[in-house]
Design a protein around this motif. Sequence first.
Motif, mmCIF file in Angstrom:
data_model
loop_
_atom_site.group_PDB
_atom_site.id
_atom_site.type_symbol
_atom_site.label_atom_id
_atom_site.label_comp_id
_atom_site.label_asym_id
_atom_site.label_seq_id
_atom_site.Cartn_x
_atom_site.Cartn_y
_atom_site.Cartn_z
ATOM 1 N N ASN A 49 14.793 7.076 0.428
ATOM 2 C CA ASN A 49 13.612 7.837 0.035
ATOM 3 C C ASN A 49 12.307 7.233 0.562
ATOM 4 O O ASN A 49 11.249 7.829 0.409
ATOM 5 C CB ASN A 49 13.531 7.947 -1.487
ATOM 6 C CG ASN A 49 14.633 8.818 -2.039
ATOM 7 O OD1 ASN A 49 15.038 9.766 -1.403
ATOM 8 N ND2 ASN A 49 15.114 8.471 -3.208
ATOM 9 N N ILE A 50 12.402 6.062 1.164
ATOM 10 C CA ILE A 50 11.194 5.401 1.665
ATOM 11 C C ILE A 50 10.742 6.109 2.944
ATOM 12 O O ILE A 50 11.485 6.400 3.801
ATOM 13 C CB ILE A 50 11.443 3.911 1.939
ATOM 14 C CG1 ILE A 50 11.768 3.182 0.632
ATOM 15 C CG2 ILE A 50 10.214 3.269 2.585
ATOM 16 C CD1 ILE A 50 12.141 1.734 0.819
ATOM 17 N N PHE A 56 10.148 0.987 -4.568
ATOM 18 C CA PHE A 56 11.437 0.372 -4.221
ATOM 19 C C PHE A 56 11.427 -1.119 -4.540
ATOM 20 O O PHE A 56 12.332 -1.639 -5.195
ATOM 21 C CB PHE A 56 11.725 0.601 -2.733
ATOM 22 C CG PHE A 56 12.966 -0.076 -2.242
ATOM 23 C CD1 PHE A 56 14.208 0.526 -2.406
ATOM 24 C CD2 PHE A 56 12.906 -1.306 -1.603
ATOM 25 C CE1 PHE A 56 15.362 -0.089 -1.950
ATOM 26 C CE2 PHE A 56 14.047 -1.930 -1.140
ATOM 27 C CZ PHE A 56 15.278 -1.323 -1.320
ATOM 28 N N VAL A 57 10.390 -1.810 -4.088
ATOM 29 C CA VAL A 57 10.307 -3.260 -4.280
ATOM 30 C C VAL A 57 10.140 -3.597 -5.763
ATOM 31 O O VAL A 57 10.792 -4.523 -6.269
ATOM 32 C CB VAL A 57 9.165 -3.855 -3.425
ATOM 33 C CG1 VAL A 57 8.929 -5.318 -3.771
ATOM 34 C CG2 VAL A 57 9.491 -3.703 -1.943
ATOM 35 N N GLN A 58 9.310 -2.873 -6.466
ATOM 36 C CA GLN A 58 9.109 -3.147 -7.889
ATOM 37 C C GLN A 58 10.407 -3.006 -8.677
ATOM 38 O O GLN A 58 10.689 -3.815 -9.559
ATOM 39 C CB GLN A 58 8.042 -2.224 -8.472
ATOM 40 C CG GLN A 58 6.652 -2.601 -8.051
ATOM 41 C CD GLN A 58 5.595 -1.609 -8.511
ATOM 42 O OE1 GLN A 58 5.886 -0.448 -8.808
ATOM 43 N NE2 GLN A 58 4.362 -2.054 -8.549
ATOM 44 N N LYS A 59 11.195 -1.993 -8.352
ATOM 45 C CA LYS A 59 12.473 -1.811 -9.043
ATOM 46 C C LYS A 59 13.438 -2.937 -8.690
ATOM 47 O O LYS A 59 14.097 -3.500 -9.564
ATOM 48 C CB LYS A 59 13.086 -0.455 -8.712
ATOM 49 C CG LYS A 59 14.387 -0.203 -9.470
ATOM 50 C CD LYS A 59 14.834 1.222 -9.330
ATOM 51 C CE LYS A 59 16.146 1.482 -10.042
ATOM 52 N NZ LYS A 59 16.037 1.554 -11.491
ATOM 53 N N GLY A 60 13.521 -3.290 -7.423
ATOM 54 C CA GLY A 60 14.450 -4.329 -6.995
ATOM 55 C C GLY A 60 14.120 -5.707 -7.518
ATOM 56 O O GLY A 60 15.009 -6.540 -7.696
ATOM 57 N N LEU A 61 12.836 -5.965 -7.781
ATOM 58 C CA LEU A 61 12.393 -7.278 -8.232
ATOM 59 C C LEU A 61 12.002 -7.314 -9.705
ATOM 60 O O LEU A 61 11.444 -8.304 -10.177
ATOM 61 C CB LEU A 61 11.198 -7.752 -7.386
ATOM 62 C CG LEU A 61 11.395 -7.803 -5.871
ATOM 63 C CD1 LEU A 61 10.122 -8.295 -5.199
ATOM 64 C CD2 LEU A 61 12.585 -8.656 -5.494
ATOM 65 N N HIS A 62 12.297 -6.264 -10.423
ATOM 66 C CA HIS A 62 11.873 -6.152 -11.822
ATOM 67 C C HIS A 62 12.360 -7.348 -12.630
ATOM 68 O O HIS A 62 13.497 -7.796 -12.478
ATOM 69 C CB HIS A 62 12.413 -4.854 -12.427
ATOM 70 C CG HIS A 62 11.589 -4.359 -13.558
ATOM 71 N ND1 HIS A 62 11.551 -4.969 -14.790
ATOM 72 C CD2 HIS A 62 10.742 -3.313 -13.640
ATOM 73 C CE1 HIS A 62 10.743 -4.313 -15.583
ATOM 74 N NE2 HIS A 62 10.223 -3.290 -14.895
ATOM 75 N N THR A 63 11.492 -7.869 -13.491
ATOM 76 C CA THR A 63 11.876 -9.026 -14.316
ATOM 77 C C THR A 63 12.917 -8.648 -15.365
ATOM 78 O O THR A 63 13.738 -9.481 -15.745
ATOM 79 C CB THR A 63 10.649 -9.644 -15.011
ATOM 80 O OG1 THR A 63 9.961 -8.634 -15.743
ATOM 81 C CG2 THR A 63 9.716 -10.268 -13.996
ATOM 82 N N ASP A 64 12.890 -7.410 -15.812
ATOM 83 C CA ASP A 64 13.893 -6.905 -16.753
ATOM 84 C C ASP A 64 15.103 -6.440 -15.944
ATOM 85 O O ASP A 64 15.040 -5.427 -15.251
ATOM 86 C CB ASP A 64 13.313 -5.755 -17.563
ATOM 87 C CG ASP A 64 14.293 -5.166 -18.565
ATOM 88 O OD1 ASP A 64 15.481 -5.564 -18.583
ATOM 89 O OD2 ASP A 64 13.865 -4.287 -19.334
ATOM 90 N N LYS A 65 16.170 -7.180 -16.027
ATOM 91 C CA LYS A 65 17.345 -6.887 -15.201
ATOM 92 C C LYS A 65 17.942 -5.507 -15.464
ATOM 93 O O LYS A 65 18.577 -4.944 -14.585
ATOM 94 C CB LYS A 65 18.402 -7.967 -15.390
ATOM 95 C CG LYS A 65 17.975 -9.282 -14.807
ATOM 96 C CD LYS A 65 19.025 -10.337 -15.012
ATOM 97 C CE LYS A 65 18.477 -11.659 -14.566
ATOM 98 N NZ LYS A 65 18.977 -12.757 -15.342
ATOM 99 N N THR A 66 17.709 -4.941 -16.615
ATOM 100 C CA THR A 66 18.230 -3.602 -16.893
ATOM 101 C C THR A 66 17.467 -2.544 -16.112
ATOM 102 O O THR A 66 17.938 -1.425 -15.959
ATOM 103 C CB THR A 66 18.173 -3.268 -18.395
ATOM 104 O OG1 THR A 66 16.803 -3.238 -18.826
ATOM 105 C CG2 THR A 66 18.962 -4.280 -19.217
ATOM 106 N N SER A 118 0.808 -1.223 0.000
ATOM 107 C CA SER A 118 0.000 0.000 0.000
ATOM 108 C C SER A 118 0.843 1.276 0.000
ATOM 109 O O SER A 118 0.439 2.281 -0.573
ATOM 110 C CB SER A 118 -0.955 0.006 1.194
ATOM 111 O OG SER A 118 -0.228 -0.081 2.401
ATOM 112 N N ASP A 119 2.008 1.257 0.633
ATOM 113 C CA ASP A 119 2.873 2.444 0.670
ATOM 114 C C ASP A 119 3.510 2.645 -0.708
ATOM 115 O O ASP A 119 4.257 1.788 -1.182
ATOM 116 C CB ASP A 119 3.959 2.251 1.729
ATOM 117 C CG ASP A 119 4.867 3.462 1.848
ATOM 118 O OD1 ASP A 119 5.662 3.699 0.910
ATOM 119 O OD2 ASP A 119 4.786 4.155 2.875
ATOM 120 N N PRO A 120 3.231 3.767 -1.374
ATOM 121 C CA PRO A 120 3.726 3.964 -2.741
ATOM 122 C C PRO A 120 5.255 3.996 -2.858
ATOM 123 O O PRO A 120 5.811 3.492 -3.841
ATOM 124 C CB PRO A 120 3.113 5.290 -3.188
ATOM 125 C CG PRO A 120 2.582 5.932 -1.960
ATOM 126 C CD PRO A 120 2.420 4.887 -0.913
#
Length: 66
Positions: free
Chosen positions: A65-66, A40-50, A33-35
Motif C-alpha cells: 500500500n506504500i 507502515f513504519v509506525q506499525k512495524g515499530l510500535h512499542t505495544d507488540k499487539t 514525510s510520506d504518510p
Amino acid sequence: DGFDTYNILHETYALTRIIYYVMTGKTNSDNISDPQLRTFVQKGLHTDKTQRFQNVSEMLQAYRNI
C-alpha cells in the motif's frame, strides 16, 4: 525481552527497520514525510507488540500500500 520470549514480533520489528533503511537510506524514523510510509513504519515499530505486524503476510500487505 529475553531470548526465551523471542518471537515473530521481534522479526517484524527488525524487518521494518531494514525496509525503511533500504527505501530511504535513513536510520532515523522520527520525521517521515510520506504518510503511507510513516504509517507502515509506525506499525512495524510500535512499542505495544499487539499493535505491530503480527506476521510477514500482514506486513507484506501493508508494504504493497506504500
